[in-house]
Scaffold this motif. Structure first.
Motif, short mmCIF file in Angstrom:
data_model
loop_
_atom_site.label_atom_id
_atom_site.label_comp_id
_atom_site.label_asym_id
_atom_site.label_seq_id
_atom_site.Cartn_x
_atom_site.Cartn_y
_atom_site.Cartn_z
N LYS A 115 0.87 -1.31 0.32
CA LYS A 115 0.03 0.05 -0.05
C LYS A 115 1.44 1.05 0.08
N GLU A 117 2.99 4.18 1.14
CA GLU A 117 3.45 4.91 2.20
C GLU A 117 4.55 6.20 1.74
N TYR A 126 5.68 8.87 -2.29
CA TYR A 126 4.62 8.09 -2.08
C TYR A 126 5.08 6.71 -2.19
N ALA A 128 5.05 1.56 -3.34
CA ALA A 128 4.01 0.38 -3.41
C ALA A 128 4.58 -0.45 -4.33
N ILE A 130 2.95 -3.72 -5.37
CA ILE A 130 1.55 -4.35 -5.67
C ILE A 130 1.86 -5.91 -5.79
N ALA A 135 -3.33 -9.89 -3.13
CA ALA A 135 -4.39 -8.79 -3.45
C ALA A 135 -5.59 -9.93 -3.93
N GLN A 140 -9.15 -8.52 -2.17
CA GLN A 140 -9.06 -7.44 -2.80
C GLN A 140 -9.10 -6.79 -5.14
N THR A 184 -5.55 -1.42 -9.38
CA THR A 184 -4.65 -0.84 -8.65
C THR A 184 -4.08 0.72 -9.27
N GLU A 187 -7.41 2.58 -9.10
CA GLU A 187 -7.75 2.95 -7.55
C GLU A 187 -7.21 4.35 -7.79
N TYR A 188 -6.09 4.28 -7.90
CA TYR A 188 -5.10 5.35 -7.73
C TYR A 188 -5.60 6.34 -8.68
N ASP A 191 -7.19 8.84 -6.64
CA ASP A 191 -7.15 8.62 -5.79
C ASP A 191 -6.21 10.32 -5.73
#
Length: 387
Positions: A115, A117, A126, A128, A130, A135, A140, A184, A187-188, A191
């Motif tokens: 995830k 960070e 940040y 990540a 994957i 997942a 997920q 992913t 999702e981003y 974001d």
């Protein structure tokens, strides 16, 4: 950019016939006598340090940068360097690896989780990595085989205990790693923590399957939605015959429509050169050139433009690439080293073959360094080459 001197064709005639070209100039270099073995020098050991000239210029480029190419050409390095440079200029940046063989942690010399960070308290960077298997196990992935009867808009309710993916594919959906990567990206995409997302993709074959997924899933979603509507109408008809309540919208249909819309949005983003720059990374070797050409050709079939080609590990001095770095680096000795001379010939031939690949793109090159590129100091050097 200057012309590649080994190209025997008439450059003016070629440019007139095919349009604007971008070529790269590679110049033989002398060795550094008694140069340091480690390019990142330790001041405590009384050795010179690398000094990279910082830039305060804001990031002027697309919101999404994807690095693709043959395995082992340096995609992770380029993605990490781009993200670091972007964050140092104040842009909230996420670098994410969709390559199952992760090396982003090694490149940054720190543990990176699945995830996003923060990597640094001082800059908005940040990261990540994957993990597709994790997942899928955690449920997920939107298209995991273990979706159960409620998956895919409740379609499983009409299949008994068999999951939708087991019915449609006889098991987990093909390319489940790529499905997780696509989920992913979806999702981003929404974001608001990040202004820029840099993606280190898997090797060419995996990347192409990833790019095919919006088309495959859009078709699949259409069929599932149509089937769900027909079955829902049949069930509602039976309910009406026996006086049961009629559903205005079949269970899960709204979620399916939302997912389909997000897939369409991802496809549109990937095809928009103002928002996305797909960058092919290659090394000056024949096999890498051939695979890069195939990748670009297949990207064109998906209507995904290639904005940049990065040529990594070129045998030229760093000073020929950027003026923003001060420090001593070992360089190939093309006068007395037979091995260096042979590799120089290999690179020259490969770069000549790559001229067609360079056309219509920005070309960036990164020199061959004597030491492995890892840690922020060397990533800043690579970033200076990519500006």
């Amino acid at each position: 950019m200057s012309g590649l001197e080994v190209d025997p064709v008439d450059e003016e005639a070629e440019a007139e016939a095919t349009g604007e070209t971008n070529t790269i100039e590679v110049t033989p270099t002398d060795s550094v006598d008694d140069g340091p073995a480690d390019p990142v020098q330790d001041a405590d050991e009384d050795r010179q340090t690398i000094d990279v000239e910082p830039t305060d210029d804001p990031v002027d480029g697309p919101s999404y940068v994807l690095y693709g190419g043959k395995g082992g050409v340096g995609k992770t390095t380029m993605a990490a360097a781009t993200a670091l440079d972007s964050a140092r200029r104040g842009t909230r940046t996420l670098v994410v690896s969709t390559d199952p063989a992760h090396s982003l942690s090694d490149t940054f010399e720190t543990d990176i989780g699945p995830k996003p960070e923060p990597l640094d308290d001082e800059i908005p960077l940040y990261a990540a990595e994957i993990d597709p298997d994790a997942a899928l196990e955690e449920g997920q992935a939107a298209f995991a085989a273990e979706g159960g009867p409620d998956a895919l808009g409740g379609l499983g309710q009409f299949m008994g205990e068999e999951s939708p993916m087991e019915m449609l594919f006889g098991g987990a959906m093909p390319g489940s790693d790529e499905a997780v990567a696509m989920q992913t990206l979806l999702e981003y995409l929404d974001d608001d923590r990040f202004d820029r997302v840099v993606v280190d993709t898997a090797p060419t074959g995996h990347t192409l399957r990833l790019l095919q997924l919006p088309e495959i899933m859009d078709t699949m979603m259409g069929r599932i939605i149509s089937f769900r509507q027909r079955v829902g109408s049949m069930v509602d008809g039976l309910k009406g015959m026996f006086g049961g309540p009629m559903d205005e919208e079949p269970d899960g249909m709204e979620d399916l429509e939302v997912l389909r819309a997000r897939i369409e949005r991802l496809r549109a983003v990937l095809r928009d050169p103002e928002r996305t720059d797909f960058r092919i990374v290659m090394v000056p070797e024949e096999m890498s050139v051939l695979e890069s050409k195939r990748l670009r050709s297949q990207l064109e079939e998906f209507e995904i433009p290639v904005g940049t080609v990065v040529v990594n590990r070129v045998m030229e001095p760093l000073a020929e690439v950027t003026d923003d770095v001060e420090g001593e680096f070992l360089q190939p000795d093309l006068e007395s080293c037979a091995f260096c001379q042979r590799r120089w010939d290999v690179q020259q031939n490969a770069l000549m073959e790559a001229q067609e690949l360079f056309r219509g793109t920005d070309v960036r090159r990164v020199p061959l360094f004597a030491d492995e590129v890892k840690g922020e100091a060397m990533l800043e050097v690579v970033a200076a080459c990519l500006r």
